[in-house]
Structure formats: structure tokens, C-alpha cells
Design a protein around this motif. Structure first.
Motif, PDB file in Angstrom:
ATOM      1  N   SER A 189       0.804  -1.212   0.000  1.00 36.80           N
ATOM      2  CA  SER A 189       0.000   0.000   0.000  1.00 36.80           C
ATOM      3  C   SER A 189       0.838   1.264   0.000  1.00 36.80           C
ATOM      4  O   SER A 189       1.996   1.276   0.416  1.00 36.80           O
ATOM      5  CB  SER A 189      -0.866  -0.054   1.267  1.00 36.80           C
ATOM      6  OG  SER A 189      -1.595   1.109   1.465  1.00 36.80           O
ATOM      7  N   LYS A 190       0.198   2.328  -0.487  1.00 36.93           N
ATOM      8  CA  LYS A 190       0.710   3.671  -0.222  1.00 36.93           C
ATOM      9  C   LYS A 190       0.424   3.963   1.247  1.00 36.93           C
ATOM     10  O   LYS A 190      -0.356   3.249   1.885  1.00 36.93           O
ATOM     11  CB  LYS A 190      -0.021   4.675  -1.100  1.00 36.93           C
ATOM     12  CG  LYS A 190       0.267   4.521  -2.582  1.00 36.93           C
ATOM     13  CD  LYS A 190      -0.596   5.432  -3.414  1.00 36.93           C
ATOM     14  CE  LYS A 190      -0.211   6.889  -3.237  1.00 36.93           C
ATOM     15  NZ  LYS A 190      -0.931   7.766  -4.206  1.00 36.93           N
ATOM     16  N   THR A 191       1.034   5.007   1.776  1.00 35.04           N
ATOM     17  CA  THR A 191       0.800   5.335   3.185  1.00 35.04           C
ATOM     18  C   THR A 191       0.363   6.792   3.273  1.00 35.04           C
ATOM     19  O   THR A 191       0.409   7.511   2.263  1.00 35.04           O
ATOM     20  CB  THR A 191       2.095   5.155   4.005  1.00 35.04           C
ATOM     21  OG1 THR A 191       3.026   6.158   3.587  1.00 35.04           O
ATOM     22  CG2 THR A 191       2.707   3.785   3.812  1.00 35.04           C
ATOM     23  N   PRO A 192      -0.044   7.263   4.456  1.00 32.17           N
ATOM     24  CA  PRO A 192      -0.402   8.675   4.602  1.00 32.17           C
ATOM     25  C   PRO A 192       0.783   9.606   4.313  1.00 32.17           C
ATOM     26  O   PRO A 192       0.591  10.795   4.102  1.00 32.17           O
ATOM     27  CB  PRO A 192      -0.830   8.793   6.067  1.00 32.17           C
ATOM     28  CG  PRO A 192      -1.199   7.402   6.481  1.00 32.17           C
ATOM     29  CD  PRO A 192      -0.333   6.490   5.678  1.00 32.17           C
ATOM     30  N   VAL A 193       2.001   9.075   4.314  1.00 34.57           N
ATOM     31  CA  VAL A 193       3.195   9.888   4.037  1.00 34.57           C
ATOM     32  C   VAL A 193       3.531   9.814   2.548  1.00 34.57           C
ATOM     33  O   VAL A 193       3.707   8.721   2.003  1.00 34.57           O
ATOM     34  CB  VAL A 193       4.400   9.394   4.876  1.00 34.57           C
ATOM     35  CG1 VAL A 193       5.651  10.171   4.518  1.00 34.57           C
ATOM     36  CG2 VAL A 193       4.087   9.495   6.351  1.00 34.57           C
ATOM     37  N   SER A 194       3.617  10.959   1.900  1.00 38.35           N
ATOM     38  CA  SER A 194       3.920  11.005   0.477  1.00 38.35           C
ATOM     39  C   SER A 194       5.325  10.437   0.218  1.00 38.35           C
ATOM     40  O   SER A 194       6.289  10.830   0.868  1.00 38.35           O
ATOM     41  CB  SER A 194       3.831  12.461   0.005  1.00 38.35           C
ATOM     42  OG  SER A 194       4.265  12.543  -1.314  1.00 38.35           O
ATOM     43  N   GLY A 195       5.421   9.505  -0.725  1.00 37.42           N
ATOM     44  CA  GLY A 195       6.712   8.911  -1.057  1.00 37.42           C
ATOM     45  C   GLY A 195       7.086   7.709  -0.205  1.00 37.42           C
ATOM     46  O   GLY A 195       8.157   7.129  -0.372  1.00 37.42           O
ATOM     47  N   LEU A 196       6.198   7.323   0.729  1.00 32.78           N
ATOM     48  CA  LEU A 196       6.482   6.154   1.569  1.00 32.78           C
ATOM     49  C   LEU A 196       5.488   5.034   1.220  1.00 32.78           C
ATOM     50  O   LEU A 196       4.281   5.263   1.201  1.00 32.78           O
ATOM     51  CB  LEU A 196       6.348   6.524   3.055  1.00 32.78           C
ATOM     52  CG  LEU A 196       6.707   5.420   4.058  1.00 32.78           C
ATOM     53  CD1 LEU A 196       8.200   5.123   4.029  1.00 32.78           C
ATOM     54  CD2 LEU A 196       6.296   5.812   5.480  1.00 32.78           C
ATOM     55  N   TYR A 197       6.022   3.860   0.929  1.00 36.83           N
ATOM     56  CA  TYR A 197       5.209   2.711   0.530  1.00 36.83           C
ATOM     57  C   TYR A 197       5.548   1.553   1.456  1.00 36.83           C
ATOM     58  O   TYR A 197       6.677   1.450   1.924  1.00 36.83           O
ATOM     59  CB  TYR A 197       5.501   2.318  -0.924  1.00 36.83           C
ATOM     60  CG  TYR A 197       5.401   3.484  -1.878  1.00 36.83           C
ATOM     61  CD1 TYR A 197       4.220   3.748  -2.559  1.00 36.83           C
ATOM     62  CD2 TYR A 197       6.487   4.335  -2.061  1.00 36.83           C
ATOM     63  CE1 TYR A 197       4.118   4.840  -3.410  1.00 36.83           C
ATOM     64  CE2 TYR A 197       6.399   5.427  -2.909  1.00 36.83           C
ATOM     65  CZ  TYR A 197       5.213   5.679  -3.587  1.00 36.83           C
ATOM     66  OH  TYR A 197       5.118   6.758  -4.419  1.00 36.83           O
ATOM     67  N   VAL A 198       4.561   0.672   1.681  1.00 38.17           N
ATOM     68  CA  VAL A 198       4.840  -0.426   2.599  1.00 38.17           C
ATOM     69  C   VAL A 198       4.306  -1.756   2.056  1.00 38.17           C
ATOM     70  O   VAL A 198       3.225  -1.809   1.462  1.00 38.17           O
ATOM     71  CB  VAL A 198       4.282  -0.126   4.016  1.00 38.17           C
ATOM     72  CG1 VAL A 198       2.759  -0.070   4.026  1.00 38.17           C
ATOM     73  CG2 VAL A 198       4.786  -1.134   5.041  1.00 38.17           C
ATOM     74  N   ASN A 199       5.114  -2.789   2.210  1.00 36.57           N
ATOM     75  CA  ASN A 199       4.766  -4.148   1.801  1.00 36.57           C
ATOM     76  C   ASN A 199       5.038  -5.030   3.019  1.00 36.57           C
ATOM     77  O   ASN A 199       6.182  -5.313   3.349  1.00 36.57           O
ATOM     78  CB  ASN A 199       5.652  -4.554   0.616  1.00 36.57           C
ATOM     79  CG  ASN A 199       5.379  -5.960   0.128  1.00 36.57           C
ATOM     80  OD1 ASN A 199       4.658  -6.727   0.766  1.00 36.57           O
ATOM     81  ND2 ASN A 199       5.966  -6.315  -1.009  1.00 36.57           N
ATOM     82  N   CYS A 200       3.969  -5.410   3.729  1.00 36.47           N
ATOM     83  CA  CYS A 200       4.180  -6.114   4.998  1.00 36.47           C
ATOM     84  C   CYS A 200       2.958  -6.958   5.345  1.00 36.47           C
ATOM     85  O   CYS A 200       2.040  -7.091   4.542  1.00 36.47           O
ATOM     86  CB  CYS A 200       4.434  -5.104   6.113  1.00 36.47           C
ATOM     87  SG  CYS A 200       2.988  -4.094   6.473  1.00 36.47           S
ATOM     88  N   GLY A 201       2.956  -7.506   6.543  1.00 41.47           N
ATOM     89  CA  GLY A 201       1.787  -8.230   7.025  1.00 41.47           C
ATOM     90  C   GLY A 201       1.595  -9.588   6.376  1.00 41.47           C
ATOM     91  O   GLY A 201       0.503 -10.145   6.402  1.00 41.47           O
ATOM     92  N   TRP A 202       2.650 -10.153   5.823  1.00 38.36           N
ATOM     93  CA  TRP A 202       2.515 -11.471   5.187  1.00 38.36           C
ATOM     94  C   TRP A 202       2.385 -12.572   6.226  1.00 38.36           C
ATOM     95  O   TRP A 202       2.114 -13.722   5.886  1.00 38.36           O
ATOM     96  CB  TRP A 202       3.709 -11.736   4.253  1.00 38.36           C
ATOM     97  CG  TRP A 202       3.652 -10.862   3.044  1.00 38.36           C
ATOM     98  CD1 TRP A 202       4.306  -9.676   2.845  1.00 38.36           C
ATOM     99  CD2 TRP A 202       2.855 -11.069   1.871  1.00 38.36           C
ATOM    100  NE1 TRP A 202       3.959  -9.145   1.617  1.00 38.36           N
ATOM    101  CE2 TRP A 202       3.089  -9.979   1.001  1.00 38.36           C
ATOM    102  CE3 TRP A 202       1.977 -12.073   1.454  1.00 38.36           C
ATOM    103  CZ2 TRP A 202       2.460  -9.856  -0.243  1.00 38.36           C
ATOM    104  CZ3 TRP A 202       1.357 -11.962   0.221  1.00 38.36           C
ATOM    105  CH2 TRP A 202       1.596 -10.859  -0.606  1.00 38.36           C
ATOM    106  N   GLY A 203       2.607 -12.212   7.469  1.00 41.41           N
ATOM    107  CA  GLY A 203       2.360 -13.143   8.566  1.00 41.41           C
ATOM    108  C   GLY A 203       3.128 -14.435   8.398  1.00 41.41           C
ATOM    109  O   GLY A 203       4.338 -14.430   8.157  1.00 41.41           O
ATOM    110  N   THR A 204       2.415 -15.538   8.501  1.00 41.53           N
ATOM    111  CA  THR A 204       3.091 -16.832   8.513  1.00 41.53           C
ATOM    112  C   THR A 204       3.270 -17.417   7.109  1.00 41.53           C
ATOM    113  O   THR A 204       3.726 -18.543   6.988  1.00 41.53           O
ATOM    114  CB  THR A 204       2.275 -17.811   9.361  1.00 41.53           C
ATOM    115  OG1 THR A 204       0.941 -17.836   8.851  1.00 41.53           O
ATOM    116  CG2 THR A 204       2.219 -17.364  10.806  1.00 41.53           C
ATOM    117  N   GLY A 205       2.895 -16.676   6.065  1.00 40.58           N
ATOM    118  CA  GLY A 205       2.966 -17.304   4.739  1.00 40.58           C
ATOM    119  C   GLY A 205       3.309 -16.368   3.609  1.00 40.58           C
ATOM    120  O   GLY A 205       2.572 -16.262   2.633  1.00 40.58           O
ATOM    121  N   GLY A 206       4.451 -15.701   3.667  1.00 38.41           N
ATOM    122  CA  GLY A 206       4.790 -14.736   2.633  1.00 38.41           C
ATOM    123  C   GLY A 206       5.615 -15.290   1.501  1.00 38.41           C
ATOM    124  O   GLY A 206       5.606 -14.751   0.395  1.00 38.41           O
TER     125      GLY A 206
END
Lengths: 417, 101
Positions: free
Chosen positions: A352-369
Motif C-alpha cells: 500500500s501507499k501510506t499517509p506519508v507522500s513517497g512512503l510505501y509499505v509491503n508487509c503483514g505477510w504473517g506466517t505465509g509470505g
């Protein structure tokens, strides 16, 4: 890049394989990059690879606090499957399956993807109903998945104990034939080599200590152990440490980090033909090409960054393995370890994009990424390059926790947590 | 496996007697109808997920059944303090210093 081929192999045999050269460089960071990726695991390296290959963004650095592929990429049980429940997930995980097929050729690196089938066991009436619901949902969404009776399951996986006398007898199984395993290290190395060849700088032993934001709130660069690096775009792909990295930019995350354990046995001759998983009695198992049984255990019940886990968690899994596969009872386990997995409330990832311009996040894959590595990198690269999500990852926002549009995959996630 | 002291039973017992209840001191919004989506998301889903000194709830499910709070270092998993559920949060900085962090 020196392409690997039979001719190259023969040529190098004459010099006793002493002159193969490095697979990727070890550069010092430049003062400025177009994109900085935080985390050189499979997902981060795949993101850098597709940024360079699909979007022509080659002035990219991948920063890694430890060594390349040394976090969850090197610690997982290497299972690939796409039989999740909802259409959003089906699209995301099937996108990865499409890319797994042919990945070795594309990277010119053998990732040893082996579609040997993933069988998920049902032990109770409730399990049977849930599994069949998954199968129907999967088939409507174009995901391959089928139902097996206990006898058919035994035929597909001969070591399986389908006796009615065990504590949780096998009442059937869901089989995804395109599922299987891949060589986890080779995935990280293959993407690293490919990305490096296109000009991406992979900088190891370079801890990120801060994210600098300008007066307008947009990202201006990152503080690292090797000095300040200027950049307008930062992609955070830091798995269990995501909350801490996002804290540097002042963004709160819906994540909790738990140790997830795995273990391997002594290596033996080929004895196990597929992947078997059981959510109910919590065990999953496959055999690596080296011959070790690769066994996945559960998470600890509390947040921890210790990269170990309670021994009672692995014991619980071993109990289940011994019941389901009695002929493994006398095998010795060689090693066990833990990785820190970042779990979201709905067990679906955030790309996802985030509330901060220019910051992106790829996370939360938990136990199966691991299974999603190619697809995740592919759509995340699109999100960073175009500053808008790919249609496949559009539902996987951080905002879904405000709007309530969750993608609940708690039942499909396979690891109880 | 952790060894956890239950402040109600006043005994130390193995972790398997307890259930972890997640981050402590998260208060439910007092007036649900006046609570915005952002505030609900914060209450329901956003977590500090602390790497270091964290406060968390535990419940002694195979004992007295009561909730209590624990201060634990999430890097070493060492428990620094246990306190009853209505007691105020202890001084985390002082505990961190004591633990040498």
C-alpha cells in the motif's frame, strides 16, 4: 552478467570452477537514489528487480541491516500455494503462481520450483465443510483445488496414516496440484543477481536508523549506518521489523510480530512426495531436495523479536507428525529456528501507499509470505513506480482497517495464531 | 517457555497455564456513537508492537482465571515486572535501566 548455461559450465570445469566471479557487487551507497527499498529479503529484492525490469527505474538501492535473504526468506518452509478464500487473495496469490512458472528461465537461476502438490487435511466435520467451501470458492475464482477422500489422499501421499484409530482421523483433504515448493535461498539470490545486473545497488550490513521527512511531510531520505541517503521514494519491506521502521516516519501499523518456528530432520532418501498441511492438529511437512524433512510449527502466543520460540510449540507439531506419519517416529531432528513474522488482524498482507507522500509499505505477510514473493514484488514495484496500486493489490491497503473492508483469511492462513 | 508469576495466586507457573491477552492499557472508547472511524481503527487494530520494553496482558486460564499485566523485554523475552490489573503502569524507563537496556 555472466549467463549460466551448459557451455559456461563446461568452460569453467577446465579451470576447476575457480573463475565464476561474484553474482552481485558489494557497492558503497551513492548520495542519492530514485527509490530506496528497506529490506533485502525475497520481497524487497523482487521489488527492486521488477522496478528495474518492468518500469525502467534502475537507480535503486536495497538496504539490508544483516545479510541478503537472512531473515524470513532464509527461515521459511518454502511452500507455494494459492488456495486462499476471497477473490482479492485469489488474484494476488495466483499472480504469484503464474510468475513462479518460468521464474527459473526468466532469472537464469534455478529456483527449483517443484509443483508437487499441496494437500491440506480435514480431521473433523467442520474441517470438511470449511475445506469444501474453500474448494468451491477457489474454483469459482479460477484457482485450482480439488477434494480427495482419505483413500485418494493416501494414494497421493503413501506415508499418510488414514487409520480410523488415531486421535484426529483423516476425513479427507483439499489438494492443490499446482502448489509445491521452491528453493528459498535461490529465489533471493536469483532476484539479487538479476537486479544487480540492471544496476540496482544491494547494500548489506546497512541498518536504517531514520526516515527524513520535509516540511510538506514528504519523504526526503533515509539515515543509515553508512550515512544519509537522499531519495524521494522509500519502500519498506521489513517483515517482522516493519512497525519499528514505520515508527521512524510516524506511521502507526496494525501489526504484531511473533516468532514462527520451523525444523528439519536428518536427510534421508526420497520418502515424501508432496506437501501435507494440517491446520487442525497443526503440522506441515515436505521433503527438501537435499533429503531433509522440512517441518513447520506454530507461532508463540506473545509478541517477541527473539528469533527463537518455545520448545513446547515444536513438540506439539512433532506429536502431530508422528501420529500422521508413524514411520517418521524414529527420525532425528537436526535443527530448529524461528523467524519473526508480522501478522495483521485479518491475516492478509498490506501492499500500500501510506499517509506519508513517497512512503510505501509491503508487509503483514504473517506466517505465509514466501509463496507470494514474485507476485508481491511485481505489484509493489508497480505501486512505487506509478505512485498508485496495481489493480491486484488495490484492495490490500492500510485504509481497510478504517473502512472495515477487511480480507479475512484467518482460516486459509494455515498456521494457528 | 516462559515462567510467569501470577500476582493473584502468588505462584510461579509455566506459560502453558496462561493465555496472552495482547497489549495492555488500551481503553475502549467511552462513547461509541461519538467515536470516529480513525479512533475505532486505533482501538481495534493499531498496535505498538514494541521491540524492547512492552506491557501486555496475561490471563491465568488454568488457574484463577484472572487477567493481570506483565512488563516484558520482547527482545530477550525476560519478564521485568508483574502487576495487578488495576495497578498503574510502572515506570518503564526505570525498568529498562534496571534491565540494562
Amino acid at each position: 552478467m555472466k549467463r549460466y548455461s551448459f557451455l559456461e559450465l563446461a568452460k569453467n570445469a577446465f579451470s576447476a570452477h575457480q573463475n565464476w566471479g561474484r553474482q552481485w557487487r558489494a557497492p558503497e551507497p551513492k548520495a542519492e537514489y530514485d527509490v530506496v527499498i528497506i529490506g533485502a529479503g525475497g520481497h524487497g529484492l523482487a521489488t527492486a528487480y521488477y522496478l528495474a525490469k518492468e518500469h525502467g527505474v534502475r537507480n535503486v538501492a536495497v538496504l539490508e541491516k544483516g545479510w541478503l535473504g537472512g531473515g524470513n526468506t532464509g527461515r521459511n518452509t518454502t511452500i507455494v500455494r494459492s488456495n486462499y478464500l476471497w477473490e482479492e487473495s485469489a488474484a494476488l496469490y495466483n499472480h504469484a503462481i503464474d510468475l513462479w512458472d518460468g521464474l527459473s528461465q526468466e532469472l537464469n537461476y534455478n529456483v527449483m520450483y517443484s509443483a508437487r502438490g499441496v494437500m491440506m487435511l480435514a480431521h473433523t466435520v467442520h474441517d470438511v465443510q470449511v475445506a469444501q467451501r474453500h474448494i468451491h470458492a477457489n474454483r469459482l475464482a479460477g484457482v485450482q483445488n480439488e477434494w480427495l477422500t482419505p483413500e485418494q489422499a493416501k494414494e497421493y501421499c503413501p506415508p499418510l496414516n488414514i487409520s480410523k484409530d488415531i486421535r484426529y482421523p483423516v476425513m479427507g483433504a483439499a489438494l492443490q496440484r499446482v502448489g509445491g515448493t521452491a528453493r528459498h535461498d535461490a529465489v533471493a539470490w536469483g532476484y539479487a543477481r538479476g537486479a544487480d545486473d540492471m544496476g540496482v545497488d544491494i547494500i548489506q550490513n546497512c541498518l536504517v536508523t531514520g526516515i527524513k521527512r520535509g516540511a510538506d511531510g514528504a519523504v526526503e531520505g533515509v539515515e543509515t549506518a553508512k550515512g544519509f541517503i537522499k531519495t524521494k521514494k522509500v519502500g519498506v519491506v521489513a517483515a517482522g521489523n516493519t512497525t519499528n521502521v514505520m515508527d521512524m516516519a510516524g506511521v502507526r501499523m496494525p501489526l504484531e510480530s511473533y516468532p514462527l518456528q520451523a525444523l528439519v530432520s536428518e536427510p534421508v532418501k526420497p520418502a515424501f512426495p508432496c506437501v501435507v498441511m494440517s491446520n487442525t492438529i497443526h503440522a506441515y511437512i515436505s521433503q527438501s531436495d537435499k533429503g531433509e524433512l522440512v517441518i513447520g510449527a506454530g507461532t508463540d502466543q506473545f509478541i517477541s523479536y527473539s528469533q527463537t520460540g518455545g520448545i513446547h510449540i515444536t513438540n506439539h507439531t512433532i506429536d502431530a507428525i508422528c501420529e500422521l506419519f508413524p514411520h517418521f517416529r524414529r527420525m532425528r531432528m537436526l535443527r530448529n529456528w524461528g523467524g519473526i513474522v508480522d501478522v495483521t488482524p485479518d491475516r492478509s498482507p498490506i501492499l500500500s501507499k501510506t499517509p506519508v507522500s513517497g512512503l510505501y509499505v509491503n508487509c503483514g505477510w504473517g506466517t505465509g509470505g514466501f509463496k507470494a514473493t514474485p507476485g508481491s514484488g511485481h505489484v509493489f514495484a508497480h505501486t512505487i513506480a506509478k505512485d498508485e496500486p496495481h489493480s491486484i493489490n488495490a484492495p490490500f491497503t492500510i485504509d481497510r482497517f478504517k473502512t472495515g473492508r477487511l480480507i479475512d483469511e484467518a482460516a486459509a492462513a494455515a498456521v494457528a495464531h | 517457555m516462559l515462567l510467569i508469576y501470577c500476582p493473584y495466586c502468588e505462584v510461579e507457573r509455566p506459560e502453558t497455564e496462561f493465555h496472552n491477552g495482547g497489549e495492555a492499557h488500551i481503553a475502549r472508547p467511552a462513547d461509541p456513537s461519538k467515536t470516529s472511524d480513525e479512533e475505532w481503527a486505533e482501538f481495534l487494530y493499531m498496535r505498538s508492537n514494541v521491540k524492547g520494553i512492552a506491557v501486555e496482558r496475561w490471563r491465568h486460564i488454568h488457574g484463577c482465571g484472572r487477567f493481570f499485566n506483565v512488563v516484558r523485554d520482547t527482545v530477550s523475552d525476560k519478564i521485568l515486572k508483574v502487576y495487578k490489573v488495576d495497578d498503574p503502569m510502572p515506570d518503564l524507563e526505570a525498568l529498562a535501566k534496571e534491565a540494562g537496556r
